[in-house]
Design a protein around this motif. Sequence first.
Motif, PDB file in Angstrom:
ATOM      1  N   GLN A 207      33.704  43.290  42.054  1.00 60.08           N
ATOM      2  CA  GLN A 207      34.825  42.267  42.455  1.00 60.08           C
ATOM      3  C   GLN A 207      35.320  41.541  41.178  1.00 60.08           C
ATOM      4  O   GLN A 207      36.496  41.225  41.147  1.00 60.08           O
ATOM      5  CB  GLN A 207      34.309  41.242  43.368  1.00 60.08           C
ATOM      6  CG  GLN A 207      33.827  41.575  44.688  1.00 60.08           C
ATOM      7  CD  GLN A 207      35.007  41.842  45.674  1.00 60.08           C
ATOM      8  OE1 GLN A 207      35.965  41.729  45.080  1.00 60.08           O
ATOM      9  NE2 GLN A 207      34.854  41.751  47.099  1.00 60.08           N
ATOM     10  N   ASN A 208      34.517  41.578  40.120  1.00 58.18           N
ATOM     11  CA  ASN A 208      35.148  41.133  38.808  1.00 58.18           C
ATOM     12  C   ASN A 208      36.535  42.211  38.609  1.00 58.18           C
ATOM     13  O   ASN A 208      37.620  41.170  37.850  1.00 58.18           O
ATOM     14  CB  ASN A 208      34.118  41.292  37.479  1.00 58.18           C
ATOM     15  CG  ASN A 208      33.155  40.186  37.543  1.00 58.18           C
ATOM     16  OD1 ASN A 208      33.217  39.063  38.222  1.00 58.18           O
ATOM     17  ND2 ASN A 208      31.845  40.474  36.844  1.00 58.18           N
ATOM     18  N   ILE A 209      36.280  43.421  38.505  1.00 61.59           N
ATOM     19  CA  ILE A 209      37.257  44.033  38.213  1.00 61.59           C
ATOM     20  C   ILE A 209      38.344  44.135  39.165  1.00 61.59           C
ATOM     21  O   ILE A 209      39.660  44.194  38.811  1.00 61.59           O
ATOM     22  CB  ILE A 209      36.760  45.442  38.038  1.00 61.59           C
ATOM     23  CG1 ILE A 209      35.826  45.650  36.843  1.00 61.59           C
ATOM     24  CG2 ILE A 209      37.838  46.532  37.754  1.00 61.59           C
ATOM     25  CD1 ILE A 209      34.621  46.579  37.133  1.00 61.59           C
ATOM     26  N   ARG A 210      38.144  43.910  40.648  1.00 57.75           N
ATOM     27  CA  ARG A 210      39.045  43.657  41.382  1.00 57.75           C
ATOM     28  C   ARG A 210      39.939  42.493  40.928  1.00 57.75           C
ATOM     29  O   ARG A 210      41.390  42.368  41.030  1.00 57.75           O
ATOM     30  CB  ARG A 210      38.626  43.773  42.741  1.00 57.75           C
ATOM     31  CG  ARG A 210      39.213  44.772  43.903  1.00 57.75           C
ATOM     32  CD  ARG A 210      38.886  44.436  45.084  1.00 57.75           C
ATOM     33  NE  ARG A 210      39.450  43.539  45.643  1.00 57.75           N
ATOM     34  CZ  ARG A 210      40.757  43.527  46.065  1.00 57.75           C
ATOM     35  NH1 ARG A 210      41.464  44.581  46.008  1.00 57.75           N
ATOM     36  NH2 ARG A 210      41.535  42.390  46.741  1.00 57.75           N
ATOM     37  N   THR A 211      39.340  41.264  40.621  1.00 61.25           N
ATOM     38  CA  THR A 211      40.166  40.208  40.349  1.00 61.25           C
ATOM     39  C   THR A 211      40.980  40.488  39.105  1.00 61.25           C
ATOM     40  O   THR A 211      42.307  40.000  39.117  1.00 61.25           O
ATOM     41  CB  THR A 211      39.191  39.066  39.854  1.00 61.25           C
ATOM     42  OG1 THR A 211      37.982  39.262  40.640  1.00 61.25           O
ATOM     43  CG2 THR A 211      39.848  37.577  39.816  1.00 61.25           C
ATOM     44  N   LEU A 212      40.662  41.260  38.082  1.00 62.82           N
ATOM     45  CA  LEU A 212      41.313  41.624  36.969  1.00 62.82           C
ATOM     46  C   LEU A 212      42.689  42.534  37.528  1.00 62.82           C
ATOM     47  O   LEU A 212      43.847  42.179  37.229  1.00 62.82           O
ATOM     48  CB  LEU A 212      40.761  42.439  36.005  1.00 62.82           C
ATOM     49  CG  LEU A 212      39.856  41.649  35.234  1.00 62.82           C
ATOM     50  CD1 LEU A 212      38.809  42.677  34.418  1.00 62.82           C
ATOM     51  CD2 LEU A 212      40.382  40.824  34.081  1.00 62.82           C
ATOM     52  N   ALA A 213      42.329  43.240  38.314  1.00 60.90           N
ATOM     53  CA  ALA A 213      43.330  44.262  38.989  1.00 60.90           C
ATOM     54  C   ALA A 213      44.330  43.392  39.814  1.00 60.90           C
ATOM     55  O   ALA A 213      45.690  43.663  39.717  1.00 60.90           O
ATOM     56  CB  ALA A 213      42.948  45.376  39.990  1.00 60.90           C
ATOM     57  N   MET A 214      43.943  42.480  40.416  1.00 60.15           N
ATOM     58  CA  MET A 214      44.789  41.571  41.266  1.00 60.15           C
ATOM     59  C   MET A 214      45.742  40.662  40.571  1.00 60.15           C
ATOM     60  O   MET A 214      46.884  40.705  40.708  1.00 60.15           O
ATOM     61  CB  MET A 214      44.180  40.587  42.228  1.00 60.15           C
ATOM     62  CG  MET A 214      43.326  41.547  43.157  1.00 60.15           C
ATOM     63  SD  MET A 214      42.005  40.472  44.088  1.00 60.15           S
ATOM     64  CE  MET A 214      42.972  39.084  44.599  1.00 60.15           C
ATOM     65  N   ILE A 215      45.376  40.363  39.520  1.00 63.68           N
ATOM     66  CA  ILE A 215      45.923  39.559  38.247  1.00 63.68           C
ATOM     67  C   ILE A 215      47.232  40.539  37.981  1.00 63.68           C
ATOM     68  O   ILE A 215      48.346  40.291  37.758  1.00 63.68           O
ATOM     69  CB  ILE A 215      45.339  39.072  37.379  1.00 63.68           C
ATOM     70  CG1 ILE A 215      44.510  37.668  37.849  1.00 63.68           C
ATOM     71  CG2 ILE A 215      46.060  38.679  36.141  1.00 63.68           C
ATOM     72  CD1 ILE A 215      43.349  37.241  36.834  1.00 63.68           C
ATOM     73  N   GLN A 216      46.641  41.776  37.472  1.00 62.05           N
ATOM     74  CA  GLN A 216      47.863  42.784  36.907  1.00 62.05           C
ATOM     75  C   GLN A 216      48.812  43.184  37.788  1.00 62.05           C
ATOM     76  O   GLN A 216      49.951  43.371  37.508  1.00 62.05           O
ATOM     77  CB  GLN A 216      46.800  44.031  36.540  1.00 62.05           C
ATOM     78  CG  GLN A 216      46.098  43.538  35.417  1.00 62.05           C
ATOM     79  CD  GLN A 216      47.100  43.360  34.020  1.00 62.05           C
ATOM     80  OE1 GLN A 216      47.501  42.321  34.059  1.00 62.05           O
ATOM     81  NE2 GLN A 216      47.376  44.405  33.121  1.00 62.05           N
ATOM     82  N   LEU A 217      48.564  43.090  39.253  1.00 63.65           N
ATOM     83  CA  LEU A 217      49.528  43.263  40.421  1.00 63.65           C
ATOM     84  C   LEU A 217      50.252  42.214  40.403  1.00 63.65           C
ATOM     85  O   LEU A 217      51.653  42.380  40.682  1.00 63.65           O
ATOM     86  CB  LEU A 217      48.816  43.569  41.677  1.00 63.65           C
ATOM     87  CG  LEU A 217      48.161  45.013  42.074  1.00 63.65           C
ATOM     88  CD1 LEU A 217      47.299  44.979  43.129  1.00 63.65           C
ATOM     89  CD2 LEU A 217      49.143  46.163  41.957  1.00 63.65           C
ATOM     90  N   LEU A 218      49.805  40.992  40.493  1.00 62.87           N
ATOM     91  CA  LEU A 218      50.700  39.696  40.423  1.00 62.87           C
ATOM     92  C   LEU A 218      51.697  39.724  39.404  1.00 62.87           C
ATOM     93  O   LEU A 218      52.734  39.308  39.815  1.00 62.87           O
ATOM     94  CB  LEU A 218      49.687  38.421  40.505  1.00 62.87           C
ATOM     95  CG  LEU A 218      49.005  38.326  41.905  1.00 62.87           C
ATOM     96  CD1 LEU A 218      47.783  37.352  41.762  1.00 62.87           C
ATOM     97  CD2 LEU A 218      49.897  38.056  43.045  1.00 62.87           C
ATOM     98  N   LEU A 219      51.204  40.176  38.352  1.00 62.49           N
ATOM     99  CA  LEU A 219      52.206  40.012  36.868  1.00 62.49           C
ATOM    100  C   LEU A 219      52.918  41.416  36.938  1.00 62.49           C
ATOM    101  O   LEU A 219      53.719  41.395  35.988  1.00 62.49           O
ATOM    102  CB  LEU A 219      51.084  39.745  35.860  1.00 62.49           C
ATOM    103  CG  LEU A 219      50.505  38.480  36.036  1.00 62.49           C
ATOM    104  CD1 LEU A 219      49.560  38.145  34.642  1.00 62.49           C
ATOM    105  CD2 LEU A 219      51.581  37.330  36.122  1.00 62.49           C
ATOM    106  N   GLY A 220      52.904  42.252  37.803  1.00 62.58           N
ATOM    107  CA  GLY A 220      53.637  43.398  37.647  1.00 62.58           C
ATOM    108  C   GLY A 220      53.146  44.409  36.566  1.00 62.58           C
ATOM    109  O   GLY A 220      54.168  44.965  35.693  1.00 62.58           O
ATOM    110  N   ASN A 221      52.194  44.415  36.001  1.00 66.33           N
ATOM    111  CA  ASN A 221      51.429  44.849  35.090  1.00 66.33           C
ATOM    112  C   ASN A 221      50.877  46.274  35.149  1.00 66.33           C
ATOM    113  O   ASN A 221      50.114  46.838  34.139  1.00 66.33           O
ATOM    114  CB  ASN A 221      50.678  44.025  34.227  1.00 66.33           C
ATOM    115  CG  ASN A 221      51.261  43.010  33.311  1.00 66.33           C
ATOM    116  OD1 ASN A 221      52.299  43.156  33.056  1.00 66.33           O
ATOM    117  ND2 ASN A 221      50.439  41.968  33.083  1.00 66.33           N
ATOM    118  N   ILE A 222      50.583  46.895  36.310  1.00 62.83           N
ATOM    119  CA  ILE A 222      50.079  48.054  36.595  1.00 62.83           C
ATOM    120  C   ILE A 222      51.261  49.300  36.572  1.00 62.83           C
ATOM    121  O   ILE A 222      52.139  48.917  37.492  1.00 62.83           O
ATOM    122  CB  ILE A 222      49.250  48.192  37.788  1.00 62.83           C
ATOM    123  CG1 ILE A 222      48.176  47.179  37.505  1.00 62.83           C
ATOM    124  CG2 ILE A 222      48.599  49.483  37.919  1.00 62.83           C
ATOM    125  CD1 ILE A 222      47.110  47.173  38.674  1.00 62.83           C
TER     126      ILE A 222
END
Lengths: 802, 215, 193
Positions: A207-222
């Motif tokens: 879930q730590n890593i998911r949180t990072l991934a979610m931030i990256q999705l919100l910011l359009g960084n993936i």
Amino acid sequence: MTNHWIDIQHSDCILIQGSNAAENHPISFKWVMRAKEKGAKLIHVDPRFTRTSAKADFYAPLRSGTDIAFLGGMIKYIIDNNKIFHDYVVNYTNAPFLVDAKFGFKDGLFTGYDPDKRGYDKSTWTYQKDANSVILRDETLKNPRCVYQLLKAHYARYDLKKVSSITGTPEKDLKTVYEMYSSTGTKDRAGTVMYALGQTHHTVGVQNIRTLAMIQLLLGNIGVCGGGVNALRGEPNVQGSTDHALLYHYLPGYLSAPRASQQTLESYIKKITPATTEARSVNWQSNYGKYAVSLLKSWYGDAAGKDNEFGYAWVPKAEDGKDYSVMTLFDVMYAGKIKGMTVFGQNPACSIPNSNKVRAAFAKLDWMVHLNIFDNETASFWKGPGMDPAKVKTEVFLLPASASVEKAGSQTNSGRWIQWRYEATKAPGDCIYAGEAVIRIQNKLKELYRKEGGAFPEPILNMTSDGLSDKGGYDAEKVARLINGYFLADVEIGGKQYRKGDCVPSFALLQADGTTSSGNWICAGSFSQDGKNLMQRRGKADPTGLGLYPEWSFAWPVNRRVLYNRASCDPTGKPYNPKRAVLEWKDGKWVGDVPDGAPPPLAAEGGKLPFIMQPNGVGSLFGPGLGDGPFPEHYEPLEGPLAKNLMSPQQNNPAILLYKSDKDMVANADARFPIVMTTYSSTEHWCTGAFTRWQSWLTEAMPQAYVEMSEELAREKGITNGDKVRVESARGKLECVAMVTPRFRPFLVNGKTLHQVGMPYNYGWRFPEDNGDSANLLTPTVGDANAMTPEYKAFMVNVVKV
Amino acid sequence: MADGKSILVDVSRCTGCRGCQVACKQWNGLPGTRTKQTGTYQNPPDFSHQTFKVVRFADGKDKDGKPYWHFFSDMCRHCMNPPCLAGAQGDEMIHDEATGAVVYTEGTSKSDFEMSLSVCPYDIPRQDPDTKVMYKCTMCFDRITSGLPPACVLSCPTGAMVFGERDAMLAEARRRVDILKKTWPKAQALNADDVRVIFIVTDDPLKYHKYAAGV
Amino acid sequence: MRRRQFLKMSCVLGAGVALCGLGVDLVPIEAWAEEIKKIDRLKSARQTTSVCCYCSVGCGLICATDEKTGKIINIEGDPEHPVSEGSLCAKGAGMFQTTEANEHRLTKVLYRAPNSDRWEEKSWDWAIDRIARLMKEERDKSFITRNAAGQVVNRLETLAHMGSSNLDNEECWSITAWARSLGLVYIDHQARV
């Protein structure tokens, strides 16, 4: 890594959280520093000030085990301040999806929790659908049941004050980090996340890593150049060893391992191939049946046919819902239920949590086979501290192996580059390849079963020998071809002819009818059709100018260098940032990197969504796939300083597995162990030091175990720098040298001063004589609810001067 | 002669990975010595006849209470006018014309070691207690005269160490200092006119190491 | 002094230093290293590319192998490698000490009998025979064909395997196939830790 090492240079803001990249992936800093010199900002968030922090533009401390609180606060900041990359979030994530009306979250638990099972019934973690089972969406993101609004509500509790009181990070530092990083939620800016074991080594690691991934999705960084969620993997070939499934829960290529309930190949394939009602989703996993059959064909060759389900019965079936991972393995071994063990190139006596339990478990084995290039605490466990060899019945074999420079073969780096290397010299003495040792044992077993019969000999006798040399030995190149896969019959696919014996040049060509083999579908294409080994390539062409180097080695999948790269373009296929275009839809085709899925961009005719490995084709802000909740939630570590979680009445991750042996003591909020501790590696050693402690240039630089602590704690404890101290947890104790440093500082948590110390896990009793012992004598046997990765990073100790 | 060679050590780029420290041992076939953990990352604690390159670690607190950690990849400066040559009795110490490298030979067992050490502003020369031969960094004289960069420079991941013609290195030092001054007003190249191994620091030199700027 | 004169003297730089310790604790001097300077041996050495064996950056190495002796004499970064560009950290720069120049390398099969307090040297053939026999005995004794629910499971729960992410892909794949052929379910390695 979704991206690759060189790509870091293109980032505008680099968030290193849960990694000490400058020390543990030192060469990554070539690219971090290059980004900085082009104007990028580097943020380091970590419990301790390290060589990484020393180079950061901004360093923020946080208490070990509180990343979700820290990052949940960032999600709140991004939403409250409208920093999201709106176009990306609406088109490429599940933000607009409407969630089932019965789904909810209360008092730290999501709907469906069963305390007896310590798990969730996930039937409400679903979406609302229309009459045709198509998911309902609200692209205005205003519907209170849409993922975006639920996300907003979930993290509304993560305000600066609350987060700061949990993490110990000053509020102004939180705000600075949130502001700096959320500035990348625009078309022309890219932010990257570099993480490592500091995120995974927790009861909430996934879930730590998911949180990072979610931030990256919100910011359009993936999917974008200079972005991504980048796991800095910790071992030379841990990417490859994971790809090839030295793990109970996968078969090669991330195909789930069969469970007892999947009695037929058909039922197994049904289980691993998710369906979707989203017409614009590629849903690549729908191909997994082809990959499973091709794997069985590579294992069992001609013995695998349609009439016997391609040998599916020969594959072991694990019990449904049961865990067989490393901590359970040692728990069962400690209970005396495991009789024999092979340990190749690993030192669990020092690397697995609660070393006292692990070492005691070894003594219950009838036999152990260990292979390595140096002796270590595992092979020699029977003469270790507290052991009386006369009382240890275990028969031990210590097999001498070739070192890496003495071997030909491939290893896969974090950027998924499969690089070939060559044998620089013959290994000394009786050293042989680990692969050769395996083949010798396997050949001998085949011989015994052929001669004598025995229990279920079929999987042993039918296992392929196509990877063997003419003399029946290990041959890396032949195994590599087997992994890539062959056409097993003359076939025509898409108007193109392939002949029996050709290498399969792409997994898109694999079949479910037994006409192809592939030992690991993700590696298909590492050989060209005519058998050229592409992993050996050393071409330096750089057509995009972005450093993708498509002719250097081979990157899985299909030589793609940036995963999810179609998300770097808008729905018409235009790059969001034309200055760093990793891909572009031009004249009816994709130009640049190998596109993540050949179909046209979303807005074009027949256009598809970019996240092809997700059944619904979009990035998951709502993640119902995990066992401990669709949104990450802060829970305290199993053993922490607080009697009560400040975020909810739920103290720990509700879905973690608890061990009950007499060696599994836990001391939460216990006055005897008031100090938070974390463990880590240094640049100069590697893992348990099993290689590096035998090397004088490295032991000269980092000779002995030490515990780092603040000047404030040292004063409290009467300790001065360089003193010998004892560190003690509920499970074990050890002596080492105190390193008193201003780089460690006390935290203010819930209004009180809290100390944290840290210790490397690079040491062990075997060699050099006076180096100390493993920090894992102290760590608890508990792990992540999804991945069972142990909690090495947050637990409680006391430190006293000896 | 032309201006010879120089090494530029820009500590603002150094991550303290110690690739240089080990690369030096590897190339020169120097043994790893037995050391103790004394409460610091810095080890071996200092130069010796078996250690020509030491990364010095210095941590502390800034005025605002935030920690800093400075790394200083210390080595012989290969002075333009090497004072240590004062200890030479004959031609056992070489100041190479083409490169400018200062190299000790086995003949230094006859040199006045105490003299050489006492006049060195950077506390560099060391002596083998048994053979009395003096040792220090050679600028990888064998490598640089064979077209290879010094081992330490090759190993450096971040460009904290660069090797080249002295003119170019001096120009690069000026360029870097100008850039660094914007963030760190104290940024400076240390004694660039006097030494071939030019360190750029971003803080008070004494915060890195007692002899960083020489004494 | 002029360079030519210096090169003639060739002492501190050349064999003298190269001999004073190739590895750990003053490794015994190897005969092949005695005469020629390292730089000269490097020029005539066979060069082989390799990849660092530590973290997962995958930095490029160049191993120099003395043609005459077949031994590695130097390992340094590969300047052509697009990720590492020749650089290496402390561990990578020290790769030479993973070779046989390190006196601590295991070079023989060692065996420790039950309740014994020492290792004995054995041959590969002896060890393979014994290991395969032990595995077969345990497998034949404890193989589970059906679970409590009567489902066919064909697995073995009394043997376990660990490792390794420090092996090559081809080795890992071979181990995966082999472990499954035995019926193992307790399979794990560094990826989880």
